[in-house]
Design a protein around this motif. Structure first.
Motif, PDB file in Angstrom:
ATOM      1  N   CYS A   3       7.843 -30.698  25.859  1.00  0.00           N
ATOM      2  CA  CYS A   3       8.477 -32.001  26.062  1.00  0.00           C
ATOM      3  C   CYS A   3       7.444 -33.105  25.893  1.00  0.00           C
ATOM      4  O   CYS A   3       6.257 -32.857  25.749  1.00  0.00           O
ATOM      5  CB  CYS A   3       9.138 -32.080  27.445  1.00  0.00           C
ATOM      6  SG  CYS A   3       7.991 -32.538  28.758  1.00  0.00           S
ATOM      7  N   ASN A   5       6.102 -34.944  27.890  1.00  0.00           N
ATOM      8  CA  ASN A   5       5.061 -34.961  28.909  1.00  0.00           C
ATOM      9  C   ASN A   5       4.248 -33.666  28.956  1.00  0.00           C
ATOM     10  O   ASN A   5       3.446 -33.465  29.863  1.00  0.00           O
ATOM     11  CB  ASN A   5       5.685 -35.214  30.287  1.00  0.00           C
ATOM     12  CG  ASN A   5       6.216 -36.633  30.397  1.00  0.00           C
ATOM     13  OD1 ASN A   5       5.608 -37.565  29.899  1.00  0.00           O
ATOM     14  ND2 ASN A   5       7.370 -36.784  31.027  1.00  0.00           N
ATOM     15  N   HIS A  63       5.389 -30.277  28.955  1.00  0.00           N
ATOM     16  CA  HIS A  63       5.890 -29.119  29.692  1.00  0.00           C
ATOM     17  C   HIS A  63       6.577 -28.189  28.709  1.00  0.00           C
ATOM     18  O   HIS A  63       7.348 -28.640  27.873  1.00  0.00           O
ATOM     19  CB  HIS A  63       6.908 -29.537  30.752  1.00  0.00           C
ATOM     20  CG  HIS A  63       6.452 -30.654  31.627  1.00  0.00           C
ATOM     21  ND1 HIS A  63       7.226 -31.752  31.900  1.00  0.00           N
ATOM     22  CD2 HIS A  63       5.268 -30.844  32.277  1.00  0.00           C
ATOM     23  CE1 HIS A  63       6.549 -32.573  32.704  1.00  0.00           C
ATOM     24  NE2 HIS A  63       5.360 -32.060  32.941  1.00  0.00           N
ATOM     25  N   CYS A 106      14.092 -31.535  29.684  1.00  0.00           N
ATOM     26  CA  CYS A 106      13.013 -30.814  30.366  1.00  0.00           C
ATOM     27  C   CYS A 106      13.256 -30.745  31.878  1.00  0.00           C
ATOM     28  O   CYS A 106      13.340 -31.771  32.550  1.00  0.00           O
ATOM     29  CB  CYS A 106      11.680 -31.492  30.088  1.00  0.00           C
ATOM     30  SG  CYS A 106      10.338 -30.744  31.032  1.00  0.00           S
ATOM     31  N   TYR A 121      11.252 -29.772  34.178  1.00  0.00           N
ATOM     32  CA  TYR A 121      10.078 -30.171  34.962  1.00  0.00           C
ATOM     33  C   TYR A 121      10.018 -31.692  35.117  1.00  0.00           C
ATOM     34  O   TYR A 121       9.665 -32.202  36.161  1.00  0.00           O
ATOM     35  CB  TYR A 121       8.802 -29.667  34.304  1.00  0.00           C
ATOM     36  CG  TYR A 121       8.755 -28.176  34.174  1.00  0.00           C
ATOM     37  CD1 TYR A 121       8.513 -27.370  35.284  1.00  0.00           C
ATOM     38  CD2 TYR A 121       8.959 -27.561  32.945  1.00  0.00           C
ATOM     39  CE1 TYR A 121       8.476 -25.991  35.171  1.00  0.00           C
ATOM     40  CE2 TYR A 121       8.925 -26.179  32.826  1.00  0.00           C
ATOM     41  CZ  TYR A 121       8.677 -25.403  33.940  1.00  0.00           C
ATOM     42  OH  TYR A 121       8.644 -24.046  33.818  1.00  0.00           O
ATOM     43  N   CYS A 122      10.362 -32.386  34.056  1.00  0.00           N
ATOM     44  CA  CYS A 122      10.321 -33.845  34.123  1.00  0.00           C
ATOM     45  C   CYS A 122      11.276 -34.382  35.179  1.00  0.00           C
ATOM     46  O   CYS A 122      10.988 -35.353  35.854  1.00  0.00           O
ATOM     47  CB  CYS A 122      10.712 -34.460  32.781  1.00  0.00           C
ATOM     48  SG  CYS A 122       9.383 -34.396  31.573  1.00  0.00           S
TER      49      CYS A 122
HETATM   50 ZN   LIG Z   1       8.857 -32.302  30.796  1.00  0.00          ZN
END
Ligand SMILES: [Zn+2]
Lengths: 206, 275
Positions: free
Chosen positions: A6, A8, A10, A20, A22-23
């Motif tokens: 992603c 960021n 991840h 994503c 995690y985001c």
């Molecule tokens: Zn992410």
């Protein structure tokens, strides 16, 4: 599997997740001026489904009902990563006591502070029971006070000479109540809570 | 097991990726996992860069980082995300013809300044940041997160922790004290003496010379929700598994199986090096 890195950084399976996962756990987005940083882009809400393990095991990871984590952070500092700061050093109020009723320190009381208290023979523990050589030097047990729920737990530590609560062996964190009997090594203690239904440091006297 | 002690396994995710190997150069298989533990919020952040792009790995290197934001102070997530964002920016701008060790350390101080600007010294983040470039590892570490190298059936922790315990031990050793372990169990022993965002941060731990990676090496950067919960033996057994999928899955399952009543956020990036 449609693996994706992603914006960021991840790694996630875009066949499983709409965006994503995690985001979405982040509560704050950070923006810098650099056009390449990839931070600051808003990520849409994801409907997360069960994530099957992509290997041969075929196991399925626990249902991923993703928790939008945005609760306030006032509670539960126990075990959190906390830096050394002068203002934080002198402020652990007493929340209860244990009193030795049998053993080499019979008659002595020990403060239980608003934290995860280690109990052991060594000086470094929060509760030091010097004279009972059958108690482990470091962290024979722990007595944890949970600020949020105003509860006490007895937690097994490194002690090899037994830990009992009301004559039951303690293998997992176990709730403690007034006048519960704690036995470790060759000593016995009674637990006396100070915080409870009638008083807490947050809400005062009820 | 009481409900309050259960870990929210729902947020423990892991994934892995296998870039195509190129000739001669090491290729990397990369996985990440993250769970919220029993916390209300996820304050760990992590990132990988260039994981999907073999050409970029060859020309610019592969970057990964784990930051553990400090809760109990000002917003830990803000600190760790700010640090990660700054590090990504720094990595993208590095001059590959110059010393990467120095540039990586510099990027840690830059990140620290950004966190300090935002949070004012009252909070911050730990840091593990690694660059893999031309088959070599460069790392920088601040605070009590972990960087492990598994090689030849041995597990080595590469970074030194910046905790009061560690600092006292070092002082004691320098003073000729033969029993530095006396400090273990100090109530504040694991409190951090260095973190990103700290006013006057003056120490990082880093590679002076990069470490040459071998075929079969496995690197793991993780927060103390993993490194402080699992024993080295448990970590070693996980990193001995055949591929990063299994490793990440196994690590996550082990953390959850510990049933810590106050399980911290847990995050790891795992990189397997294959010739
Ligand atoms: Zn992410």
């Amino acid at each position: 599997m449609a693996l994706t890195e992603c914006a960021n950084g991840h790694l996630y399976d875009s066949a499983q997740y709409a965006s994503c996962p995690y985001c979405n756990g982040g509560v704050n987005r950070v923006e810098f001026s650099s056009p390449d940083s990839g931070i600051g882009k808003t990520v849409g809400a994801s409907s997360v489904v069960n994530q099957s393990y992509p290997g041969e095991i075929g196991a399925t990871v626990a249902p991923a009902s993703y928790q939008a984590a945005s609760k306030p952070a006032e509670e539960e500092d126990i075990g959190k990563t906390v830096a050394v700061m002068k203002k934080d050093m002198d402020l652990e109020p007493v929340v209860g006591w244990i009193v030795c009723i049998e053993g080499s320190e019979r008659g002595k009381d020990y403060k239980v502070l608003a934290k995860n208290n280690t109990v052991g023979r060594g000086e470094g523990n929060d509760i030091v029971i010097k004279k009972d050589s059958t108690i482990s030097r470091q962290s024979h047990a722990r007595i944890a006070y949970d600020v949020k729920h105003n509860t006490f737990h007895l937690i097994p530590g490194e002690g090899t000479n037994g830990l009992y609560l009301n004559d039951n062996p303690v293998y997992v964190p176990t709730p403690m109540n007034a006048f519960d009997l704690i036995e470790m090594g060759e000593s016995k203690f009674l637990f006396i809570p100070f915080c409870g239904e009638k008083f807490t440091w947050q809400n005062g006297l009820q | 097991m009481p409900d309050s002690t259960q870990i929210n396994a729902a947020n423990g995710k892991y994934l892995a990726l296998t870039p195509k190997p190129t000739e001669r150069l090491l290729s990397y298989r990369i996985g990440n996992l993250q769970g919220i533990g029993s916390r209300a919020r996820q304050e760990d952040s992590f990132t990988v860069m260039n994981s999907m792009d073999v050409t970029a790995i060859k020309e610019k290197g592969f970057f990964f980082s784990v930051c553990d934001g400090m809760g109990g102070m000002k917003d830990g997530k803000l600190a760790s995300e700010t640090a990660i964002a700054s590090l990504r920016q720094s990595f993208a701008a590095m001059d590959r013809s110059r010393d990467l060790s120095a540039q990586l350390v510099e990027s840690a101080y830059t990140a620290s300044e950004k966190v300090e600007e935002l949070i004012g010294g009252d909070g911050g983040s730990t840091l593990i940041a690694c660059i893999l470039f031309e088959g070599k590892l460069y790392y920088v570490s601040v605070g009590d997160s972990f960087l492990f190298l598994y090689r030849n059936k041995e597990l080595v922790m590469l970074n030194a922790e910046h905790t009061l315990l560690h600092d006292r031990e070092i002082e004691a050793i320098e003073d000729g004290d033969v029993n530095p372990l006396q400090f273990e169990g100090l109530p504040e022993a694991t409190a951090l003496t260095g973190f990103l965002g700290m006013i006057g941060l003056d120490k990082t731990d880093s590679t002076v010379k990069p470490i040459t990676l071998h075929n079969g090496d496995v690197l793991m950067a993780c927060s103390d929700g993993v490194g402080g919960v699992l024993s080295e033996e448990e970590i070693k057994q996980s990193l001995e598994l055949s591929d990063v999928n299994h490793m990440c899955f196994d690590l996550e399952q082990k953390v959850i199986a510990h049933h810590r009543p106050h399980q911290d956020n847990f995050t790891a990036v795992v990189v397997q090096c294959i010739r």
